[in-house]
Design a protein around this motif. Structure first.
Motif, PDB file in Angstrom:
ATOM      1  N   UNK A 246      -5.083   2.155  -8.386  1.00 37.50           N
ATOM      2  CA  UNK A 246      -6.503   2.351  -8.615  1.00 37.50           C
ATOM      3  C   UNK A 246      -7.177   1.064  -9.080  1.00 37.50           C
ATOM      4  N   UNK A 247      -6.508   0.362  -9.996  1.00 40.62           N
ATOM      5  CA  UNK A 247      -7.063  -0.896 -10.499  1.00 40.62           C
ATOM      6  C   UNK A 247      -7.114  -1.945  -9.396  1.00 40.62           C
ATOM      7  N   UNK A 248      -6.026  -2.060  -8.671  1.00 36.07           N
ATOM      8  CA  UNK A 248      -5.968  -3.082  -7.613  1.00 36.07           C
ATOM      9  C   UNK A 248      -6.982  -2.809  -6.516  1.00 36.07           C
ATOM     10  N   UNK A 249      -7.210  -1.534  -6.199  1.00 37.78           N
ATOM     11  CA  UNK A 249      -8.220  -1.196  -5.192  1.00 37.78           C
ATOM     12  C   UNK A 249      -9.623  -1.546  -5.669  1.00 37.78           C
ATOM     13  N   UNK A 250      -9.866  -1.345  -6.959  1.00 38.88           N
ATOM     14  CA  UNK A 250     -11.170  -1.714  -7.507  1.00 38.88           C
ATOM     15  C   UNK A 250     -11.407  -3.207  -7.361  1.00 38.88           C
ATOM     16  N   UNK A 251     -10.410  -3.986  -7.735  1.00 38.57           N
ATOM     17  CA  UNK A 251     -10.584  -5.437  -7.646  1.00 38.57           C
ATOM     18  C   UNK A 251     -10.644  -5.923  -6.194  1.00 38.57           C
ATOM     19  N   UNK A 252     -10.023  -5.168  -5.289  1.00 36.28           N
ATOM     20  CA  UNK A 252     -10.107  -5.538  -3.875  1.00 36.28           C
ATOM     21  C   UNK A 252     -11.474  -5.194  -3.282  1.00 36.28           C
ATOM     22  N   UNK A 253     -11.944  -3.952  -3.506  1.00 39.49           N
ATOM     23  CA  UNK A 253     -13.175  -3.504  -2.860  1.00 39.49           C
ATOM     24  C   UNK A 253     -14.433  -4.018  -3.541  1.00 39.49           C
ATOM     25  N   UNK A 254     -14.368  -4.172  -4.863  1.00 44.78           N
ATOM     26  CA  UNK A 254     -15.571  -4.568  -5.600  1.00 44.78           C
ATOM     27  C   UNK A 254     -15.668  -6.081  -5.775  1.00 44.78           C
ATOM     28  N   UNK A 255     -14.535  -6.691  -6.117  1.00 39.87           N
ATOM     29  CA  UNK A 255     -14.569  -8.113  -6.446  1.00 39.87           C
ATOM     30  C   UNK A 255     -13.937  -9.008  -5.385  1.00 39.87           C
TER      31      UNK A 255
ATOM     32  N   UNK B 286     -10.752  -9.307  -4.413  1.00 37.88           N
ATOM     33  CA  UNK B 286      -9.424  -9.859  -4.665  1.00 37.88           C
ATOM     34  C   UNK B 286      -8.420  -9.265  -3.671  1.00 37.88           C
ATOM     35  N   UNK B 287      -7.425 -10.038  -3.265  1.00 37.10           N
ATOM     36  CA  UNK B 287      -6.395  -9.546  -2.352  1.00 37.10           C
ATOM     37  C   UNK B 287      -5.545  -8.482  -3.044  1.00 37.10           C
ATOM     38  N   UNK B 288      -5.353  -7.334  -2.383  1.00 41.41           N
ATOM     39  CA  UNK B 288      -4.660  -6.202  -3.011  1.00 41.41           C
ATOM     40  C   UNK B 288      -3.216  -6.553  -3.362  1.00 41.41           C
ATOM     41  N   UNK B 289      -2.482  -7.129  -2.419  1.00 44.37           N
ATOM     42  CA  UNK B 289      -1.065  -7.402  -2.655  1.00 44.37           C
ATOM     43  C   UNK B 289      -0.862  -8.414  -3.782  1.00 44.37           C
ATOM     44  N   UNK B 290      -1.677  -9.447  -3.785  1.00 37.27           N
ATOM     45  CA  UNK B 290      -1.557 -10.452  -4.842  1.00 37.27           C
ATOM     46  C   UNK B 290      -1.913  -9.857  -6.194  1.00 37.27           C
ATOM     47  N   UNK B 291      -2.982  -9.060  -6.238  1.00 34.60           N
ATOM     48  CA  UNK B 291      -3.382  -8.421  -7.491  1.00 34.60           C
ATOM     49  C   UNK B 291      -2.291  -7.480  -7.991  1.00 34.60           C
ATOM     50  N   UNK B 292      -1.711  -6.696  -7.060  1.00 34.59           N
ATOM     51  CA  UNK B 292      -0.647  -5.763  -7.442  1.00 34.59           C
ATOM     52  C   UNK B 292       0.542  -6.509  -8.035  1.00 34.59           C
ATOM     53  N   UNK B 293       0.934  -7.602  -7.413  1.00 30.20           N
ATOM     54  CA  UNK B 293       2.069  -8.383  -7.911  1.00 30.20           C
ATOM     55  C   UNK B 293       1.770  -8.969  -9.288  1.00 30.20           C
ATOM     56  N   UNK B 294       0.555  -9.483  -9.488  1.00 26.29           N
ATOM     57  CA  UNK B 294       0.204 -10.069 -10.776  1.00 26.29           C
ATOM     58  C   UNK B 294       0.159  -9.022 -11.886  1.00 26.29           C
ATOM     59  N   UNK B 295      -0.372  -7.832 -11.569  1.00 32.80           N
ATOM     60  CA  UNK B 295      -0.455  -6.771 -12.579  1.00 32.80           C
ATOM     61  C   UNK B 295       0.941  -6.313 -12.989  1.00 32.80           C
TER      62      UNK B 295
ATOM     63  N   UNK C 216       3.626   1.245  -5.051  1.00 32.31           N
ATOM     64  CA  UNK C 216       2.197   0.969  -4.993  1.00 32.31           C
ATOM     65  C   UNK C 216       1.768   0.527  -3.587  1.00 32.31           C
ATOM     66  N   UNK C 217       2.523  -0.367  -3.002  1.00 37.05           N
ATOM     67  CA  UNK C 217       2.196  -0.859  -1.657  1.00 37.05           C
ATOM     68  C   UNK C 217       2.321   0.258  -0.630  1.00 37.05           C
ATOM     69  N   UNK C 218       3.323   1.145  -0.796  1.00 35.76           N
ATOM     70  CA  UNK C 218       3.491   2.261   0.130  1.00 35.76           C
ATOM     71  C   UNK C 218       2.329   3.244   0.020  1.00 35.76           C
ATOM     72  N   UNK C 219       1.930   3.582  -1.204  1.00 33.18           N
ATOM     73  CA  UNK C 219       0.797   4.489  -1.395  1.00 33.18           C
ATOM     74  C   UNK C 219      -0.487   3.899  -0.809  1.00 33.18           C
ATOM     75  N   UNK C 220      -0.660   2.616  -0.992  1.00 30.14           N
ATOM     76  CA  UNK C 220      -1.845   1.955  -0.449  1.00 30.14           C
ATOM     77  C   UNK C 220      -1.900   2.084   1.067  1.00 30.14           C
TER      78      UNK C 220
END
Length: 476
Positions: free
Chosen positions: A132-141, A143-152, A375-379
């Motif tokens: 949910x967080x990574x999607x927010x940063x991808x769609x709103x800001x 940010x790349x989803x995979x990179x954000x997911x890895x960093x989180x 997370x990547x599979x659900x996405x």
């Protein structure tokens, strides 16, 4: 500006989780058994609400009004059941992992089966919350989803690696405070966008058709009483399994100094669930009002309302920052404890003991990788509301746990160890088939648990096996 604020926030969380925290095995698994109940209870609010609730609950008011509050009302008796039925058992047996109870009661195979279903459920649930967080940063800001997911995931892994539960008691308090502050800031910003003061905003929410507690109403009756009862009962059983039978939620409760303190903190955050979710529903009413007043058309995707209005700058820059911090804090609060509990389950239930520090760190890393992969599979495959997805999966993965614990607590039957895993899988399969045939919702949890209970009881009766006498006093 946003990146800088979030990096500072992560640094503060990291410092809170590492500074002055003991790093031995006892601190990792149970905070030395000396955690303050006030800190645990307050921190559990954020871990229970999660970033998914911040996204999903406000968005649902247009279609279902405040009917979600019926489920939340059911949470309260659920927390009381956990506090006065399950917690005394766990403290009496001095458990660190609650699935060790299944090993004592039914044998090693039952313990591993329960731990396996928890591992699957918690990995998927925590992945959905982080997604949910990574999607927010991808769609709103952007940010790349995979990179954000890895960093989180890497951030959560690093500040939970050594301190475990001892670190989480601190970080959860910080993150709960950020979540509640963010919700308050968004309500104030939404009311300001509608040019309402506090009293006018409360009246606006109360008079809105979206504040109907019993929506959607059926043509046959003004209020569907049967549906309300099912919602309340479902809420109670969801708490029993997703809290009382969940290592993630119970591990922090078992870190309190005494049973009495653990009960107090359970009641503290259990009673807080209704008002906090009422605030989220009120936020939803105000945000839909902002959309109407400003002629905004949010995306059709589920859970898009809050990111679109608050994260899209329609409430101002301050609200945008508050939203980003709030959703990050809520998601990290649920993910860090999930990762710690997954490691605990691997160490104690799959491998049978407190392993050397290097092996514990290795299992912690594997759990983090499993979380990232889920997370990547659900996405890739999910398009549903994340809150609905989590509760639906709960019906399948926690059902066998409900049946196993119920059989252990309320009978003296002991099924053959070899039957436990096949019965659990069969119950999930049958529940899925019946759920599709009869369009069942959250009631799947009760059906799944009942099937597991009945099938295991049948095998136990066929074998004429009961719990050996030495166990009776310990479980009395």
């Amino acid at each position: 500006m946003l990146v800088a604020v979030l990096l500072i926030y992560i640094a503060v969380v990291f410092a809170a989780g590492r500074w002055g925290v003991k790093t031995d095995a006892d601190a990792f698994f149970r905070a030395g058994g000396r955690a303050r109940w006030t800190m645990v209870g307050f921190g559990m609010i954020g871990a229970s609400i999660s970033g998914v609730s911040l996204l999903s609950v406000p968005a649902m008011v247009r279609e279902s009004g405040w009917s979600y509050l019926q489920l939340c009302v059911g949470f309260v008796p659920g927390y009381l059941i956990v506090a006065f039925v399950l917690l005394p058992l766990y403290y009496r047996l001095r458990l660190v992992s609650i699935y060790s109870y299944l090993g004592l009661r039914f044998g090693r195979q039952a313990e591993r089966t329960g731990a396996f279903f928890f591992f699957i459920s918690k990995t998927v649930g925590a992945a959905a919350r982080l997604m949910a967080v990574c999607l927010v940063f991808e769609t709103v800001f952007g940010w790349d989803f995979r990179l954000t997911a890895a960093l989180v995931v890497a951030s959560v892994f690093l500040y939970t690696l050594r301190g475990g539960i001892a670190a989480l008691v601190r970080t959860d308090c910080l993150q709960t405070a950020c979540l509640l502050a963010a919700v308050g800031a968004l309500i104030v910003a939404a009311a300001a966008a509608l040019r309402l003061n506090a009293a006018e905003a409360a009246e606006y929410v109360a008079r809105s058709p979206m504040s109907d507690l019993f929506a959607p109403r059926t043509p046959e009756a003004a209020v569907d009483a049967g549906r309300c009862v099912r919602q309340v009962l479902s809420g109670a059983f969801i708490v029993v399994v997703m809290t009382g039978l969940d290592q993630d939620m119970m591990q922090k409760n078992l870190a309190c100094r005494t049973l009495s303190e653990a009960r107090r903190e359970m009641c503290l955050y259990g009673l807080a669930f209704v008002p906090v979710n009422a605030l989220l529903l009120a936020l939803g009413v105000l945000l839909w009002g902002v959309c109407s007043a400003q002629s905004l058309v949010p995306p059709a995707a589920a859970d898009a309302l809050v990111p679109f209005v608050a994260g899209g700058g329609h409430l101002g820059r301050a609200a945008e920052l508050a939203f980003a911090l709030g959703v990050s804090a809520a998601a990290l609060s649920s993910a860090d404890s999930a990762l710690t509990s997954l490691t605990t389950t691997c160490c104690l239930n799959f491998f049978g003991g407190r392993l050397p520090e290097c092996r514990r760190h290795f299992l912690h890393a594997l759990s983090a990788l499993a979380l990232l992969a889920a997370m990547l599979l659900l996405h890739a495959v999910s398009s549903r509301s994340l809150l609905d997805l989590i509760y639906t999966l709960c019906g399948y993965t926690y059902g066998p746990l409900l049946g196993l614990f119920a059989l252990g607590l309320f009978t003296r039957l002991r099924p053959p160890g070899a039957a436990v895993a096949p019965v659990a899988v069969a119950s999930v399969t049958l529940s899925y088939a019946l759920g599709r045939a009869f369009s069942l919702g959250y009631e799947l949890l009760l059906l799944n648990g009942a099937l597991t209970f009945a099938l295991l009881a049948f095998f136990a009766l066929c074998n004429g096996r009961k719990t050996p006498a030495p166990h009776d006093k310990r479980f009395a």
